[in-house]
Scaffold this active site. Structure first.
Site, PDB file in Angstrom:
ATOM      1  N   ASP A   1       0.812  -1.222   0.000  1.00  0.00           N
ATOM      2  CA  ASP A   1       0.000   0.000   0.000  1.00  0.00           C
ATOM      3  C   ASP A   1       0.843   1.269   0.000  1.00  0.00           C
ATOM      4  O   ASP A   1       2.066   1.224   0.173  1.00  0.00           O
ATOM      5  CB  ASP A   1      -0.973  -0.008   1.192  1.00  0.00           C
ATOM      6  CG  ASP A   1      -0.308  -0.468   2.479  1.00  0.00           C
ATOM      7  OD1 ASP A   1       0.920  -0.333   2.605  1.00  0.00           O
ATOM      8  OD2 ASP A   1      -1.020  -0.962   3.365  1.00  0.00           O
TER       9      ASP A   1
ATOM     10  N   ASN B   1      -7.625  -3.343  14.077  1.00  0.00           N
ATOM     11  CA  ASN B   1      -8.982  -3.676  13.613  1.00  0.00           C
ATOM     12  C   ASN B   1      -8.988  -4.851  12.639  1.00  0.00           C
ATOM     13  O   ASN B   1      -9.986  -5.120  11.986  1.00  0.00           O
ATOM     14  CB  ASN B   1      -9.638  -2.452  12.960  1.00  0.00           C
ATOM     15  CG  ASN B   1      -8.899  -1.991  11.708  1.00  0.00           C
ATOM     16  OD1 ASN B   1      -7.843  -2.517  11.379  1.00  0.00           O
ATOM     17  ND2 ASN B   1      -9.457  -1.014  11.010  1.00  0.00           N
TER      18      ASN B   1
ATOM     19  N   HIS C   1      -7.124  -5.149   9.912  1.00  0.00           N
ATOM     20  CA  HIS C   1      -6.815  -4.898   8.500  1.00  0.00           C
ATOM     21  C   HIS C   1      -5.485  -5.541   8.120  1.00  0.00           C
ATOM     22  O   HIS C   1      -4.591  -5.694   8.951  1.00  0.00           O
ATOM     23  CB  HIS C   1      -6.862  -3.401   8.133  1.00  0.00           C
ATOM     24  CG  HIS C   1      -5.748  -2.552   8.657  1.00  0.00           C
ATOM     25  ND1 HIS C   1      -5.891  -1.202   8.904  1.00  0.00           N
ATOM     26  CD2 HIS C   1      -4.457  -2.829   8.964  1.00  0.00           C
ATOM     27  CE1 HIS C   1      -4.748  -0.711   9.324  1.00  0.00           C
ATOM     28  NE2 HIS C   1      -3.865  -1.669   9.376  1.00  0.00           N
TER      29      HIS C   1
ATOM     30  N   GLU D   1      -9.490  -2.455   5.034  1.00  0.00           N
ATOM     31  CA  GLU D   1     -10.189  -2.167   6.281  1.00  0.00           C
ATOM     32  C   GLU D   1     -11.444  -3.046   6.395  1.00  0.00           C
ATOM     33  O   GLU D   1     -11.874  -3.646   5.396  1.00  0.00           O
ATOM     34  CB  GLU D   1     -10.596  -0.684   6.294  1.00  0.00           C
ATOM     35  CG  GLU D   1      -9.420   0.294   6.232  1.00  0.00           C
ATOM     36  CD  GLU D   1      -8.679   0.455   7.563  1.00  0.00           C
ATOM     37  OE1 GLU D   1      -8.540  -0.529   8.308  1.00  0.00           O
ATOM     38  OE2 GLU D   1      -8.229   1.577   7.846  1.00  0.00           O
TER      39      GLU D   1
HETATM   40  P1  PGA Z   1       2.134  -1.343  12.351  1.00  0.00           P
HETATM   41  O1  PGA Z   1       0.943  -1.381  11.347  1.00  0.00           O
HETATM   42  O2  PGA Z   1       3.167  -2.266  11.799  1.00  0.00           O
HETATM   43  O3  PGA Z   1       2.623   0.087  12.337  1.00  0.00           O
HETATM   44  O4  PGA Z   1       1.615  -1.792  13.664  1.00  0.00           O
HETATM   45  C1  PGA Z   1       0.485  -2.617  10.918  1.00  0.00           C
HETATM   46  C2  PGA Z   1      -0.748  -2.421  10.092  1.00  0.00           C
HETATM   47  O5  PGA Z   1      -1.474  -1.447  10.344  1.00  0.00           O
HETATM   48  O6  PGA Z   1      -0.970  -3.242   9.197  1.00  0.00           O
END
Ligand code: PGA
Length: 234
Positions: free
Chosen positions: A67, A128, A130, A135
């Site tokens: 992403d 959450n 994702h 999402e």
């Molecule tokens: P993070 O994010 O590695 O900063 O915890 C992971 C994600 O949101 O997929």
């Protein structure tokens, strides 16, 4: 889905780095799916360290990132393009022409297929559930697309990377979809720290795909390993 617990983020990252390095050695033109965020930072540091000491050859490796924020300048500090350069690409001999990100103008899913598909996809997970920026509400057959980040994702990213200034956090991103992630031959999901405990618990309890918890799609994949640290009690 296999769950593997490690004493620390460092031990877990070393373990995954060895898998990546062995795979590059066995297949110099391997296609890697890569994640950004805090989770893979230690893994990328281990891969950079390996390059410095052992010179594993990345010159034929191709990478596909999950992403990028929508509308950001790729050179800006908040861009995932810059993150990847800072954390990994500048530290190994990868050809930057072989590093790909989802872009509006390109059919990323078709492109990945034409390249032979992703051999190993590295994932993090959001609180959450994702994966990438898929999402809650993302469908099983979702493709690369512009997504609205949920308030919780904006808040978490704002607190982590924008000193809590939520108005500075991009509200949209372009993300590889769940279908393309699922087409990867192998998936390793990393999760570190107490804040990920609920998500990993939910994932280990998942029996079917729940559109409100996108990571649950992984139960349908034949080769997924969940790597987590001792702060996560499941
Ligand atoms: P993070 O994010 O590695 O900063 O915890 C992971 C994600 O949101 O997929």
């Amino acid at each position: 889905m296999e769950f593997k617990k490690f004493k620390s983020e460092l031990e877990a990252s070393k373990y995954v780095a060895k898998i990546v390095i062995d795979k590059i050695k066995a297949n110099s033109g391997i296609k890697l799916g890569l994640a950004t965020g805090s989770t893979p930072v230690c893994l990328y540091a281990e891969l950079a360290h390996d390059y410095k000491t052992n010179h594993t050859n990345w010159s034929q490796v191709k990478t596909f990132n999950l992403d990028e924020y929508d509308g950001v300048d790729y050179a800006s500090d908040i861009s995932y393009h810059k993150f990847m350069k800072d954390e990994l690409f500048n530290h190994v001999n990868i050809d930057t022409n072989n590093t790909f990100f989802p872009e509006k103008e390109c059919n990323f899913d078709k492109f990945i297929k034409e390249e032979g598909g992703i051999d190993l996809q590295i994932l993090g997970i959001g609180v959450n559930g994702h994966i990438g920026f898929n999402e809650p509400g993302s469908t099983e057959n979702s493709q690369t697309r512009i997504v609205d980040l949920t308030p919780i994702t904006v808040e978490v990213n704002g607190n982590k990377y924008f000193d809590g200034e939520l108005d500075k956090v991009p509200k949209k991103a372009i993300s590889m979809g769940l279908e393309t992630i699922m087409q990867s031959k192998q998936i390793i999901l990393l999760a570190f720290g107490k804040c990920k405990e609920d998500a990993i618990k939910k994932l280990s309890d998942a029996k079917t795909f729940d559109i409100n918890f996108p990571a649950s799609i992984l139960i349908k994949h034949p080769n997924v390993t969940i790597i987590y640290d001792e702060e996560i009690n499941i």
